[in-house]
Design a protein around this motif. Structure first.
Motif, PDB file in Angstrom:
ATOM      1  N   SER A 254     -73.548 -30.829  78.131  1.00 12.95           N
ATOM      2  CA  SER A 254     -72.768 -29.683  77.373  1.00 12.95           C
ATOM      3  C   SER A 254     -71.512 -29.502  78.174  1.00 12.95           C
ATOM      4  CB  SER A 254     -73.581 -28.542  77.343  1.00 12.95           C
ATOM      5  OG  SER A 254     -73.864 -27.941  78.555  1.00 12.95           O
ATOM      6  N   MET A 255     -71.209 -29.753  79.292  1.00  9.89           N
ATOM      7  CA  MET A 255     -70.110 -29.505  79.805  1.00  9.89           C
ATOM      8  C   MET A 255     -69.102 -30.926  79.462  1.00  9.89           C
ATOM      9  SD  MET A 255     -69.198 -29.289  83.666  1.00  9.89           S
ATOM     10  CE  MET A 255     -69.523 -27.443  84.159  1.00  9.89           C
ATOM     11  N   SER A 256     -68.309 -30.667  78.546  1.00  9.25           N
ATOM     12  CA  SER A 256     -67.416 -31.551  77.913  1.00  9.25           C
ATOM     13  C   SER A 256     -66.511 -32.398  79.045  1.00  9.25           C
ATOM     14  CB  SER A 256     -66.523 -31.401  76.775  1.00  9.25           C
ATOM     15  OG  SER A 256     -65.713 -30.278  77.078  1.00  9.25           O
ATOM     16  N   ASP A 257     -65.839 -33.531  78.603  1.00  6.98           N
ATOM     17  CA  ASP A 257     -64.731 -34.014  79.574  1.00  6.98           C
ATOM     18  C   ASP A 257     -63.613 -33.185  79.725  1.00  6.98           C
ATOM     19  OD1 ASP A 257     -66.597 -36.315  79.749  1.00  6.98           O
ATOM     20  OD2 ASP A 257     -65.607 -37.364  78.118  1.00  6.98           O
ATOM     21  N   ALA A 258     -63.493 -32.522  78.627  1.00 11.01           N
ATOM     22  CA  ALA A 258     -62.259 -31.615  78.716  1.00 11.01           C
ATOM     23  C   ALA A 258     -62.457 -30.581  79.899  1.00 11.01           C
ATOM     24  CB  ALA A 258     -61.795 -30.966  77.453  1.00 11.01           C
ATOM     25  N   THR A 259     -63.690 -29.926  79.845  1.00  9.32           N
ATOM     26  CA  THR A 259     -64.069 -29.006  80.673  1.00  9.32           C
ATOM     27  C   THR A 259     -63.863 -29.583  82.063  1.00  9.32           C
ATOM     28  OG1 THR A 259     -65.556 -28.047  79.040  1.00  9.32           O
ATOM     29  CG2 THR A 259     -65.791 -27.385  81.356  1.00  9.32           C
ATOM     30  N   VAL A 260     -64.449 -30.909  82.328  1.00 10.44           N
ATOM     31  CA  VAL A 260     -64.295 -31.448  83.462  1.00 10.44           C
ATOM     32  C   VAL A 260     -63.222 -31.728  83.952  1.00 10.44           C
ATOM     33  CG1 VAL A 260     -65.413 -33.493  84.826  1.00 10.44           C
ATOM     34  CG2 VAL A 260     -66.729 -32.338  83.478  1.00 10.44           C
ATOM     35  N   ASP A 261     -62.329 -32.180  83.130  1.00 12.29           N
ATOM     36  CA  ASP A 261     -60.882 -32.345  83.686  1.00 12.29           C
ATOM     37  C   ASP A 261     -60.208 -31.123  84.005  1.00 12.29           C
ATOM     38  OD1 ASP A 261     -61.267 -35.036  83.143  1.00 12.29           O
ATOM     39  OD2 ASP A 261     -60.608 -35.124  81.095  1.00 12.29           O
ATOM     40  N   ILE A 262     -60.323 -29.954  83.256  1.00 12.47           N
ATOM     41  CA  ILE A 262     -59.538 -29.012  83.510  1.00 12.47           C
ATOM     42  C   ILE A 262     -60.251 -27.940  84.903  1.00 12.47           C
ATOM     43  CG2 ILE A 262     -60.748 -27.088  82.365  1.00 12.47           C
ATOM     44  CD1 ILE A 262     -58.151 -26.373  81.172  1.00 12.47           C
ATOM     45  N   LEU A 263     -61.315 -28.127  85.343  1.00 13.23           N
ATOM     46  CA  LEU A 263     -61.791 -27.511  86.476  1.00 13.23           C
ATOM     47  C   LEU A 263     -60.857 -27.894  87.766  1.00 13.23           C
ATOM     48  CD1 LEU A 263     -65.506 -28.059  86.202  1.00 13.23           C
ATOM     49  CD2 LEU A 263     -64.142 -25.988  85.909  1.00 13.23           C
ATOM     50  N   PRO A 264     -60.505 -29.081  88.035  1.00  9.53           N
ATOM     51  CA  PRO A 264     -59.596 -29.350  89.049  1.00  9.53           C
ATOM     52  C   PRO A 264     -58.277 -28.429  89.067  1.00  9.53           C
ATOM     53  CG  PRO A 264     -60.454 -31.245  88.589  1.00  9.53           C
ATOM     54  CD  PRO A 264     -60.717 -30.261  87.619  1.00  9.53           C
ATOM     55  N   GLU A 265     -57.805 -28.079  88.017  1.00  7.22           N
ATOM     56  CA  GLU A 265     -56.452 -27.608  87.609  1.00  7.22           C
ATOM     57  C   GLU A 265     -56.726 -25.951  87.906  1.00  7.22           C
ATOM     58  OE1 GLU A 265     -54.614 -28.178  83.887  1.00  7.22           O
ATOM     59  OE2 GLU A 265     -55.052 -30.188  83.909  1.00  7.22           O
ATOM     60  N   ILE A 266     -57.959 -25.507  87.597  1.00  8.47           N
ATOM     61  CA  ILE A 266     -58.397 -24.197  87.706  1.00  8.47           C
ATOM     62  C   ILE A 266     -58.612 -23.913  89.238  1.00  8.47           C
ATOM     63  CG2 ILE A 266     -59.994 -22.421  87.413  1.00  8.47           C
ATOM     64  CD1 ILE A 266     -60.549 -23.773  84.726  1.00  8.47           C
ATOM     65  N   TYR A 267     -59.122 -24.720  89.820  1.00  6.19           N
ATOM     66  CA  TYR A 267     -59.367 -24.362  91.423  1.00  6.19           C
ATOM     67  C   TYR A 267     -58.016 -24.719  91.830  1.00  6.19           C
ATOM     68  CZ  TYR A 267     -64.378 -25.483  90.443  1.00  6.19           C
ATOM     69  OH  TYR A 267     -65.432 -25.321  90.298  1.00  6.19           O
ATOM     70  N   SER A 268     -57.159 -25.686  91.501  1.00  7.60           N
ATOM     71  CA  SER A 268     -55.800 -25.519  92.445  1.00  7.60           C
ATOM     72  C   SER A 268     -55.260 -24.486  92.137  1.00  7.60           C
ATOM     73  CB  SER A 268     -55.047 -26.977  91.748  1.00  7.60           C
ATOM     74  OG  SER A 268     -53.673 -26.992  92.044  1.00  7.60           O
ATOM     75  N   ARG A 269     -54.993 -23.821  90.890  1.00  6.64           N
ATOM     76  CA  ARG A 269     -54.292 -22.471  90.652  1.00  6.64           C
ATOM     77  C   ARG A 269     -54.915 -21.639  91.482  1.00  6.64           C
ATOM     78  NH1 ARG A 269     -55.261 -20.467  85.495  1.00  6.64           N
ATOM     79  NH2 ARG A 269     -55.453 -22.441  84.886  1.00  6.64           N
ATOM     80  N   ASP A 270     -56.212 -21.445  91.359  1.00  9.08           N
ATOM     81  CA  ASP A 270     -56.681 -20.317  92.294  1.00  9.08           C
ATOM     82  C   ASP A 270     -56.455 -20.207  93.953  1.00  9.08           C
ATOM     83  OD1 ASP A 270     -57.844 -19.126  90.127  1.00  9.08           O
ATOM     84  OD2 ASP A 270     -59.925 -20.076  90.535  1.00  9.08           O
ATOM     85  N   LEU A 271     -56.429 -21.590  94.351  1.00  2.53           N
ATOM     86  CA  LEU A 271     -56.128 -21.698  95.774  1.00  2.53           C
ATOM     87  C   LEU A 271     -54.640 -21.397  95.897  1.00  2.53           C
ATOM     88  CD1 LEU A 271     -58.083 -24.985  96.790  1.00  2.53           C
ATOM     89  CD2 LEU A 271     -58.396 -22.688  97.475  1.00  2.53           C
ATOM     90  N   SER A 272     -53.728 -21.718  95.166  1.00  2.39           N
ATOM     91  CA  SER A 272     -52.404 -21.659  95.165  1.00  2.39           C
ATOM     92  C   SER A 272     -52.153 -20.051  95.144  1.00  2.39           C
ATOM     93  CB  SER A 272     -51.617 -22.004  93.799  1.00  2.39           C
ATOM     94  OG  SER A 272     -50.171 -22.031  94.089  1.00  2.39           O
ATOM     95  N   LEU A 273     -52.822 -19.314  94.096  1.00  5.76           N
ATOM     96  CA  LEU A 273     -52.445 -17.900  94.181  1.00  5.76           C
ATOM     97  C   LEU A 273     -53.054 -17.308  95.509  1.00  5.76           C
ATOM     98  CD1 LEU A 273     -53.641 -17.261  90.481  1.00  5.76           C
ATOM     99  CD2 LEU A 273     -51.372 -16.733  91.478  1.00  5.76           C
TER     100      LEU A 273
END
Length: 168
Positions: free
Chosen positions: A89-108
């Motif tokens: 159920s976790m689509s490819d789009a979701t999997v692709d966006i997770l690193p971006e979310i983690y990166s943004r959170d670490l940057s903040l």
């Protein structure tokens, strides 16, 4: 089975009871029929002398063991199927966006930590990290000695490591 009874008589006598018991335990009539047959197949594996004393007890002990094995397999399969569905159920789009979310959170988080550094240390860290300046270039820009810049970098990176250690 007593010496005078045959397997067929035992089957006819106990099958309806075993079927009701198994159906009550697993709530699936088709599987219960299969398991009831398995009970009597396993009963055939015992020598007649082993179960002459209490045939009913033996049959229901076998039925209980068969049901427990079935339920164990059922829940393992169900857990595996649930895991497969969850991962599918976790689509490819979701999997692709997770690193971006983690990166943004670490940057903040990094920006938050940097904002709490002393002014000179914050300036040294920012020049090194965001503008990729060398220690000598930072020393020239801020009119500091190379050793002072090295100390500020060391302390700033130490703070970053300790604060981000729990997150990474």
């Amino acid at each position: 089975m007593t010496p005078t009874s045959t397997f067929q008589e035992v089957y006819v006598q106990y099958h309806p009871q075993v079927l009701r018991y198994i159906t009550w335990r697993i709530l699936d009539k088709e599987d219960a029929r299969d398991l009831a047959h398995d009970v009597f197949l396993r009963l055939l594996e015992y020598a007649p002398a082993q179960y002459q004393s209490d045939l009913r007890f033996l049959i229901f002990r076998i039925a209980n063991n068969v049901v427990n094995s079935y339920l164990r397999r059922y829940y393992v399969r169900k857990e595996y199927a649930d895991d497969c569905v969850a991962s599918a159920s976790m689509s490819d789009a979701t999997v692709d966006i997770l690193p971006e979310i983690y990166s943004r959170d670490l940057s903040l988080l990094e920006q938050s930590i940097v904002s709490r550094l002393p002014e000179k240390r914050r300036a040294v860290y920012s020049l090194r990290r965001y503008q990729e300046k060398t220690a000598d270039e930072i020393a020239q820009i801020l009119s500091l000695s190379r050793r002072t810049v090295d100390t500020h970098l060391y302390l700033a990176f130490k703070v970053m490591r300790t604060k981000m250690k729990d997150v990474i």
